[in-house]
Design a protein around this motif. Structure first.
Motif, PDB file in Angstrom:
ATOM      1  N   SER A 159       0.869  -1.188   0.000  1.00 45.52           N
ATOM      2  CA  SER A 159       0.000   0.000   0.000  1.00 45.52           C
ATOM      3  C   SER A 159       0.895   1.225   0.000  1.00 45.52           C
ATOM      4  CB  SER A 159      -0.883   0.031   1.249  1.00 45.52           C
ATOM      5  OG  SER A 159      -1.565  -1.191   1.389  1.00 45.52           O
ATOM      6  N   LYS A 160       0.553   2.193  -0.842  1.00 45.38           N
ATOM      7  CA  LYS A 160       1.456   3.330  -1.042  1.00 45.38           C
ATOM      8  C   LYS A 160       0.871   4.617  -0.481  1.00 45.38           C
ATOM      9  CE  LYS A 160       4.067   0.601  -3.431  1.00 45.38           C
ATOM     10  NZ  LYS A 160       5.115  -0.061  -2.663  1.00 45.38           N
ATOM     11  N   GLU A 161       1.758   5.543  -0.131  1.00 41.82           N
ATOM     12  CA  GLU A 161       1.278   6.868   0.241  1.00 41.82           C
ATOM     13  C   GLU A 161       1.575   7.842  -0.887  1.00 41.82           C
ATOM     14  OE1 GLU A 161       1.718   8.351   4.176  1.00 41.82           O
ATOM     15  OE2 GLU A 161       1.803  10.444   3.529  1.00 41.82           O
ATOM     16  N   GLY A 162       0.504   8.351  -1.488  1.00 41.98           N
ATOM     17  CA  GLY A 162       0.675   9.343  -2.549  1.00 41.98           C
ATOM     18  C   GLY A 162       0.344  10.738  -2.080  1.00 41.98           C
ATOM     19  N   CYS A 163      -0.481  10.827  -1.028  1.00 39.71           N
ATOM     20  CA  CYS A 163      -0.907  12.164  -0.608  1.00 39.71           C
ATOM     21  C   CYS A 163      -1.053  12.308   0.898  1.00 39.71           C
ATOM     22  CB  CYS A 163      -2.231  12.526  -1.294  1.00 39.71           C
ATOM     23  SG  CYS A 163      -3.647  11.558  -0.711  1.00 39.71           S
ATOM     24  N   GLY A 164      -1.494  11.276   1.588  1.00 39.36           N
ATOM     25  CA  GLY A 164      -1.706  11.386   3.026  1.00 39.36           C
ATOM     26  C   GLY A 164      -2.936  12.170   3.416  1.00 39.36           C
ATOM     27  N   GLY A 201      -6.157  11.571   1.738  1.00 39.20           N
ATOM     28  CA  GLY A 201      -7.384  10.949   1.227  1.00 39.20           C
ATOM     29  C   GLY A 201      -7.746  11.315  -0.198  1.00 39.20           C
ATOM     30  N   ASP A 202      -6.806  11.869  -0.954  1.00 38.28           N
ATOM     31  CA  ASP A 202      -7.154  12.359  -2.292  1.00 38.28           C
ATOM     32  C   ASP A 202      -6.667  11.485  -3.439  1.00 38.28           C
ATOM     33  OD1 ASP A 202      -8.334  14.737  -1.239  1.00 38.28           O
ATOM     34  OD2 ASP A 202      -6.318  15.520  -0.912  1.00 38.28           O
ATOM     35  N   CYS A 203      -5.771  10.516  -3.178  1.00 37.83           N
ATOM     36  CA  CYS A 203      -5.169   9.805  -4.309  1.00 37.83           C
ATOM     37  C   CYS A 203      -5.510   8.320  -4.372  1.00 37.83           C
ATOM     38  CB  CYS A 203      -3.651   9.980  -4.311  1.00 37.83           C
ATOM     39  SG  CYS A 203      -2.777   8.933  -3.124  1.00 37.83           S
ATOM     40  N   GLY A 204      -5.919   7.731  -3.265  1.00 35.72           N
ATOM     41  CA  GLY A 204      -6.341   6.336  -3.283  1.00 35.72           C
ATOM     42  C   GLY A 204      -5.227   5.312  -3.343  1.00 35.72           C
ATOM     43  N   ALA A 205      -3.956   5.746  -3.358  1.00 36.82           N
ATOM     44  CA  ALA A 205      -2.853   4.791  -3.476  1.00 36.82           C
ATOM     45  C   ALA A 205      -2.751   3.892  -2.247  1.00 36.82           C
ATOM     46  CB  ALA A 205      -1.536   5.535  -3.691  1.00 36.82           C
ATOM     47  N   CYS A 206      -3.372   4.326  -1.134  1.00 37.81           N
ATOM     48  CA  CYS A 206      -3.257   3.590   0.131  1.00 37.81           C
ATOM     49  C   CYS A 206      -4.488   2.732   0.401  1.00 37.81           C
ATOM     50  CB  CYS A 206      -3.091   4.597   1.261  1.00 37.81           C
ATOM     51  SG  CYS A 206      -4.550   5.647   1.426  1.00 37.81           S
TER      52      CYS A 206
HETATM   53  S1  FES Z   1      -2.230   8.243   0.443  1.00 40.49           S
HETATM   54 FE1  FES Z   1      -3.498   9.288  -0.943  1.00 40.49          FE
HETATM   55  S2  FES Z   1      -5.454   8.644  -0.287  1.00 40.49           S
HETATM   56 FE2  FES Z   1      -4.162   7.828   1.209  1.00 40.49          FE
END
Ligand code: FES
Ligand code: FES
Lengths: 745, 160
Positions: free
Chosen positions: B38-43, B45-50
């Motif tokens: 699971s990745k962090e793209g934004c932290g 809640g906007d990118c869904g990578a997690c």
């Molecule tokens: S890291 Fe982007 S929604 Fe959680």
């Protein structure tokens, strides 16, 4: 199947599964932030909240008193006396006397956990003396604008300009005034684009380790491990070969991961913390505030056109800011702006200007989208005024192989005419348009690039091949290199493994940038493979006791060439490899060069869209990308590049922009507010791959990554003009802007 | 700050860890449990990578605290393939070249799997709206949408 005159390929042009596919769909692939080391510390960066401020004092006493905090670094921990580009990199890594933009790093701290590091960063007290700032490029050139750095201008800048103008350029050919005099209509217009970010989904991340002996290692998400090595060691005053850099898998880059940001900070922290490795992972807001977006631009274009659409003269004057450092891609913007047009009389003028923004980095075809927006908008408007077909006007003026480019040299083999023909014939152009719907076209250009390249390959004891390359795989290049090597060797695709290796394993490689990976790394890999093949033929010749020139390589085996060479059954790669220990030892090949024969790429896009007159919102209905790939080694990934470039261009045209408040702070540093296109914003993106082979590459490759972001900006503006009769000259064409324009119609 | 003992099930296996009450579930998965898929793209809640599932609900694990997983079950990308068989979505993503850099891929696969559970026969529009919370910067979404719809078609046949 792709064909090159007599050549027909078995593998090139097919669509096998990518070799790294399984890793990437199962979560096994390791990206920048996925790597940890025993004894590792976490780093956090303190950033300026001011756009322009003198740094009076930094006090880290409280932070250092916290349990778990191991080191704090400021500029004082870095060597003095750097100059030129190296100084710029160091100053951008960590501010010296002044903070130059919101988000500029001023200190960094390392601690035993991420939370402690973040808490400690908040306890580092920085005293600032806030200075007046400037954000807009035209404002930054105006009299009375705050001076960002005295003496930054290079000798090209004429006297009397503001000190924020750091570079000036002027070039062209013919006589533009004569050209304008020959025209039936001459039009001049001004355009603006705002800064946008590459928006890769993976934030920057690294783990750096360096001892007091100045020997270090780094794991990092980057487009170029050798660039990281060179830049980090320059900033830290360390010998290049003492730092070993391993690239992680990379979660997008688009040019933004070709340079350094916090990597030297992790090494400096590690050195100060007794050599413990230090991991730094940027947050999204750090990525937006403090990495390298592209430039914003202010552009004037003047064009003279005859009634039949012939362009008789063209002039472009572009002003671009690339942040608080020299390096806005204004030269590239000008080179590309008129590249699609055969022009007798053309003049280009450019200004590189400083502003209180982060140092710009490369972004997919740097500069080209802005220039295309200005030029393609005006060409379109003039075609409409003369009631000419916009595609026909482009066909009429299109450059062909052998023509002199607007920026000077003669074009080699290019495929613009073929691209325009394919566009014209596409069924999308037959679709009916309704009310408030419009259709727009534009062409775009990128040079493509070669760069320092080093590849080695080795034949395994079982007759398979391993290839070491130095360009990180950002969009499927392992697959394309595997295809080319397998094709050359005449073995199955699955029998080739391509590894992206660290800096200790090969000679220098430039990053994955400039659309060079499949072109340059691919070409070098084919050359390296050729050496191994030659050696295998030599081994077979020795075995047969014939001259090595009498052996040729066919379908993965050595065989006697011609009737006089003797009658021996083909010796397969597996047989040769199985015996290599007793016939002379390991068999390998390598190649180092700056490969020549780069092939430029043109593309043309067609978009249908609908404008909502109530809200100013634009909906993309249909989108078509046509582009010359030279040769599509793996067509699926070529299509993917076309589609991805188009999507980024659509975002740039309609929504994306850096918004600053009146204090010069970035007002939209999260993805909620810096809005990149999401799945529901877009339709399917149709593609046509045109293949006019590049004679400079063994398989005809041109490189495909960049051209595709160029046409969407003007194509969308042109389609909006077609839909509602409003000509938008300032990007992004966001709903409030378009609504205001519709109301003042 | 004292840590809290969390007992949870991740991809079917029992897992315990100590979490600072401020730590996100994403950080706990990645840095404490060693599941970095699971990745962090934004932290934010906007990118869904997690994206992961928490007791069967699709969540952004960057918006959930690690301590909230106590007594619950979590499914991540690492649990998507069963034994040696890829999930049809994983296979179709490779087949359709629905990834370039692959960074968004784990989050998109987890979200798409949930979509197909809720709606085994989504239209293109439904697919696009369901995945609107998962940013992909590389692909332009075309191949992703095709891969999801193709996987859906295959899975419907298997059920029939
Ligand atoms: S890291 Fe982007 S929604 Fe959680
Ligand atoms: S494949 Fe790169 S972000 Fe989706």
């Amino acid at each position: 199947m792709a064909k090159d005159g007599l050549n027909e390929f078995k593998l090139v042009g097919t669509r096998p599964d990518r070799p790294d596919g399984l890793d990437k769909v199962t979560g096994r692939a390791r990206y920048g932030a996925d790597f940890s080391l025993p004894g590792m510390l976490w780093g956090a960066v303190v950033r300026s909240p001011h756009a322009h401020a003198k740094i009076v004092k930094i006090d880290a006493t409280k932070a250092l008193a916290m349990e778990g905090v191991k080191a704090v670094v400021t500029r004082a921990d870095f060597p003095e006396g750097l100059s030129g580009e190296d100084w710029d990199l160091q100053e951008n890594t960590i501010a010296g006397e002044k903070a130059l933009y919101d988000g500029h790093a001023v200190a960094a701290v390392a601690a035993t956990s991420k939370l402690i590091a973040e808490d400690a960063a908040r306890l580092i007290e920085v005293e600032y003396e806030v200075l007046p700032h400037v954000i807009d490029v035209d404002d930054a050139m105006a009299e009375g604008a705050p001076v960002i750095r005295e003496g930054a201008a290079d000798p090209t800048v004429p006297e009397g300009l503001h000190p924020n103008v750091v570079k000036y350029m002027e070039f062209g050919h013919g006589d533009v005034e004569k050209g304008f005099a020959e025209a039936d209509i001459v039009r001049e217009k001004s355009y603006k684009t705002e800064a946008t970010h590459q928006g890769y989904i993976e934030p920057h991340a690294c783990v750096g380790q360096m001892g007091r002996d100045d020997k270090g290692e780094m794991w990092v998400c980057t487009q170029g491990q050798w660039f990281i090595r060179k830049m980090c060691t320059a900033v830290l005053g360390v010998e290049a070969s003492q730092l070993r850099v391993t690239p992680s898998e990379i979660g997008g880059g688009f040019g933004g991961k070709t340079t350094i940001f916090m990597e030297p900070l992790s090494l400096a922290l590690s050195r100060k913390a007794g050599g413990r490795p230090v991991k730094i992972v940027m947050s999204r807001s750090e990525v937006l505030r403090a990495t390298g977006p592209t430039a914003s631009a202010s552009m004037d274009v003047k064009i003279g056109m005859k009634k039949d659409g012939t362009i008789t003269g063209a002039r472009a004057e572009f002003r671009m800011q690339g942040g608080a450092f020299p390096g806005a891609p204004v030269d590239m913007a000008l080179y590309c702006a008129f590249a699609g047009y055969k022009l007798e009389n053309v003049q280009h003028i450019g200004y590189d200007v400083l502003a209180n923004r982060p140092k710009c980095a490369a972004y997919r075809a740097p500069g080209s989208p802005m220039g295309a927006f200005a030029v393609e908008s005006l060409v379109d408007e003039m075609a409409a005024e003369l009631e000419l077909d916009p595609i026909a006007v482009r066909q009429k003026n299109a450059v062909r192989s052998g023509d002199k480019a607007s920026y000077g040299p003669k074009f080699g083999s290019i495929g613009l005419v073929e691209v325009l023909d394919a566009l014209k014939d596409h069924p999308n152009l037959q679709a009916e348009l309704g009310e408030n719907q419009g259709r727009g076209f534009a062409v775009g250009y990128w040079f493509n690039h070669n760069g320092e390249t080093s590849v080695s390959m080795a034949i395994g004891e079982d007759g398979t091949a391993q290839v070491s390359i130095g360009t990180p795989d950002i969009g499927g290049s392992r697959a394309s290199v595997s295809l080319m090597v397998a094709e050359t060797l005449g073995i199955p695709y699955e029998d080739v493994r391509v590894n992206v290796v660290e800096t200790g394993a090969l000679g220098v490689n430039e990053p994955t940038h400039g659309s060079r990976a499949t072109f340059a790394t691919g070409k070098a890999a084919v050359e390296a493979t050729g050496h191994a093949i030659k050696e295998m033929c030599r081994r077979a010749a020795a075995e047969w006791g014939i001259d090595e020139d009498a052996v040729e390589w066919v379908d993965g085996a050595a065989q006697p060439a011609g009737p006089n060479a003797g009658k021996f059954p083909p010796m397969t790669i597996k047989e040769i490899a199985g015996n290599m220990g007793s016939t002379g030892g390991p068999i390998s090949g390598h190649h180092e060069s700056v490969p020549d024969g780069v092939g430029a790429s043109f593309g043309a896009h067609a978009v249908d869209l609908e404008v909502d007159p109530e809200t100013g919102r634009v909906t993309i209905l249909r989108y078509l990308v046509v582009q010359d790939a030279g040769r599509a080694i793996h067509p699926s990934y070529v299509e993917g590049q076309y589609q991805g470039g188009a999507a980024q261009g659509i975002g740039w045209a309609l929504n994306e922009e850096y918004v600053y408040d009146d204090k010069g702070r970035l007002a939209n540093p999260i993805f909620l507010d810096y809005r990149v296109p999401v799945a529901s914003d877009l339709p399917m993106i149709d593609t046509v791959i045109v293949e006019v082979p590049n004679p400079g590459h063994p398989f005809g490759v041109r490189g495909v990554g960049e051209t595709g972001i160029t046409p969407p900006l003007p194509a969308i503006a042109n389609a909006i003009a077609d839909a509602v009769g409003v000509r938008m000259t300032h990007l992004p064409i966001s709903p409030p802007k378009l609504l205001a324009a519709l109301k003042s119609r | 700050m004292s840590k809290i003992h969390v007992t949870t099930t991740i991809n079917g296996d029992p897992v315990e860890f100590l979490a600072d009450p401020r730590e996100t579930l994403l950080d706990c998965l990645r840095d404490k449990v060693g599941l970095t898929g699971s990745k962090e793209g934004c932290g934010t809640g906007d990118c869904g990578a997690c994206s992961v599932e928490l007791d069967g609900t699709l969540v952004c694990s960057c918006l959930v605290l690690g301590v909230e997983a106590d007594g619950k079950s979590v499914s991540t990308i690492e649990g998507m393939a069963s034994d040696n068989d890829l999930h049809p979505l994983q296979r179709k993503f490779i087949e359709h070249a629905a990834l370039q850099c692959g960074f968004c891929t784990p989050g998109i696969l987890v979200a798409a799997k949930k979509l197909l559970e809720v709606n085994p026969d989504p239209t293109e529009e439904e697919t696009r709206y369901w995945l609107a919370g998962n940013l992909c910067r590389c692909t332009g979404y075309d191949k992703i949408v095709r891969a999801v719809m193709d996987a859906a078609a295959e899975m419907r046949q298997e059920v029939a």
